[in-house]
Design an enzyme around this catalytic site. Structure first.
Site, mmCIF file in Angstrom:
data_model
loop_
_atom_site.group_PDB
_atom_site.id
_atom_site.type_symbol
_atom_site.label_atom_id
_atom_site.label_comp_id
_atom_site.label_asym_id
_atom_site.label_seq_id
_atom_site.Cartn_x
_atom_site.Cartn_y
_atom_site.Cartn_z
ATOM 1 N N THR A 1 13.103 -5.763 52.787
ATOM 2 C CA THR A 1 11.981 -6.109 53.671
ATOM 3 C C THR A 1 10.644 -5.868 52.962
ATOM 4 O OG1 THR A 1 11.884 -3.926 54.724
ATOM 5 C CG2 THR A 1 13.298 -5.586 55.766
ATOM 6 N N MET B 1 17.110 2.169 44.767
ATOM 7 C CA MET B 1 17.681 3.496 44.999
ATOM 8 C C MET B 1 18.271 4.116 43.733
ATOM 9 S SD MET B 1 16.818 3.852 48.062
ATOM 10 C CE MET B 1 16.537 3.015 49.616
ATOM 11 N N ASN C 1 5.973 2.665 43.198
ATOM 12 C CA ASN C 1 7.088 2.890 44.123
ATOM 13 C C ASN C 1 6.530 3.058 45.529
ATOM 14 O OD1 ASN C 1 9.795 3.579 44.994
ATOM 15 N ND2 ASN C 1 9.117 5.703 45.120
ATOM 16 N N HIS D 1 7.368 4.918 49.047
ATOM 17 C CA HIS D 1 8.217 5.981 49.591
ATOM 18 C C HIS D 1 7.887 6.154 51.079
ATOM 19 C CE1 HIS D 1 10.739 9.511 49.621
ATOM 20 N NE2 HIS D 1 9.800 10.096 50.348
ATOM 21 N N GLU E 1 8.028 10.732 35.292
ATOM 22 C CA GLU E 1 9.357 11.329 35.088
ATOM 23 C C GLU E 1 9.788 12.237 36.239
ATOM 24 O OE1 GLU E 1 6.623 11.975 33.485
ATOM 25 O OE2 GLU E 1 6.386 14.144 33.434
ATOM 26 N N ASP F 1 9.221 10.848 42.718
ATOM 27 C CA ASP F 1 8.140 10.810 43.715
ATOM 28 C C ASP F 1 6.946 11.673 43.324
ATOM 29 O OD1 ASP F 1 9.633 9.052 45.353
ATOM 30 O OD2 ASP F 1 10.662 10.738 46.297
ATOM 31 N N GLU G 1 4.422 0.716 55.339
ATOM 32 C CA GLU G 1 4.943 0.205 54.059
ATOM 33 C C GLU G 1 4.574 -1.246 53.795
ATOM 34 O OE1 GLU G 1 9.037 1.223 52.972
ATOM 35 O OE2 GLU G 1 9.104 2.555 54.687
HETATM 36 C C1 GAR Z 1 12.128 1.507 52.514
HETATM 37 O O1 GAR Z 1 11.869 2.262 53.665
HETATM 38 C C2 GAR Z 1 11.623 2.242 51.285
HETATM 39 O O2 GAR Z 1 10.422 2.906 51.481
HETATM 40 C C3 GAR Z 1 12.736 3.219 51.048
HETATM 41 O O3 GAR Z 1 13.915 2.486 51.326
HETATM 42 C C4 GAR Z 1 13.633 1.432 52.251
HETATM 43 C C5 GAR Z 1 14.048 0.116 51.632
HETATM 44 O O4 GAR Z 1 13.930 -0.933 52.540
HETATM 45 N N1 GAR Z 1 12.702 3.730 49.725
HETATM 46 C C6 GAR Z 1 13.023 4.973 49.413
HETATM 47 O O5 GAR Z 1 13.459 5.785 50.210
HETATM 48 C C7 GAR Z 1 12.856 5.338 47.943
HETATM 49 N N2 GAR Z 1 12.823 6.761 47.776
HETATM 50 P P1 GAR Z 1 13.863 -2.467 52.101
HETATM 51 O O6 GAR Z 1 15.017 -2.723 51.137
HETATM 52 O O7 GAR Z 1 14.048 -3.212 53.396
HETATM 53 O O8 GAR Z 1 12.532 -2.722 51.461
#
Ligand code: GAR
Length: 199
Positions: free
Chosen positions: A15, A91, A108, A110, A148, A151, A181
């Site tokens: 998304t 991920m 990134n 988060h 490195e 987050d 986001e």
């Molecule tokens: C999102 O909420 C993103 O912020 C999170 O995974 C989801 C992916 O959704 N990312 C993390 O947690 C990374 N540490 P998406 O595939 O629908 O964009």
């Protein structure tokens, strides 16, 4: 103006990738163009989104050798002359070798207000579950540069989102995506692309 070439790395629903595609179509992203999508999961719905938008995509799986995995990612990024890399629900934790090669060029998103509920083990719904368990009243999202430390890179943009009575991790995840986001990720990508062109 030459546009910054952007690669988006994904693992799932995509998304956030969709928000970037929509932002490109509406002109919010204007200094850069999404040139490549890389997924580490062959079944990721994000691949469908890339296809529908006419964006080149590749699947690169980690078969247990992170060095080899990152080498393959680097190779395609170089071939496609990518300037900026966006981790959008990707991920995997990248090695210091990889992040060092692309200093200040990897972003990134988060789903919390860093430094809360972040670092190794905090991803996806787990982040929202931890926020609800702690009982915070405000959470949000952060876009940051990747270094490195998981987050741990410099923060580019953040946006706060309220927690409401009766929230579940799923309800909260949706609100954080919609209110934070999907807004700050495209804004940050435009900001970094614009400045990249000037360098
Ligand atoms: C999102 O909420 C993103 O912020 C999170 O995974 C989801 C992916 O959704 N990312 C993390 O947690 C990374 N540490 P998406 O595939 O629908 O964009």
């Amino acid at each position: 103006m030459v546009k910054t070439r952007i690669a988006v790395l994904v693992s799932g629903g995509g998304t956030n990738l969709q928000a970037l595609i929509d932002a490109q179509n509406s002109g919010i992203i204007n200094s850069g163009e999404i040139s490549l999508v890389v997924s580490n999961k062959p079944t990721a719905y994000a691949l469908e989104r890339a296809k529908n938008a006419g964006i080149k995509s590749v699947v690169i799986e980690n078969k247990g050798d992170r060095y080899e995995f990152e080498k393959q990612i680097s190779k395609i990024l170089d071939e496609e002359k990518i300037d900026i890399i966006v981790l959008a629900g990707f991920m995997c934790i990248l090695s210091a070798d990889f992040t060092g090669k692309y200093e200040n060029r990897i972003l990134n998103v988060h789903p919390s207000l860093i430094p809360s509920f972040c670092g190794e083990g905090f991803y996806g719904l787990r982040v929202h579950k931890a926020a609800l368990e702690y009982g915070v009243k405000v959470t949000g999202a952060t876009v940051h540069f990747v270094n490195e430390i998981p987050d741990g890179g410099k923060i580019i943009l953040q946006k706060a989102v309220s927690i409401e009575d009766g929230d579940t991790p799923e309800i909260l995840q949706k609100r954080v995506m919609e209110q934070a986001e999907w807004k700050i990720l495209p804004e940050a990508v435009e900001l970094v692309s614009k400045n990249f062109n000037k360098e």
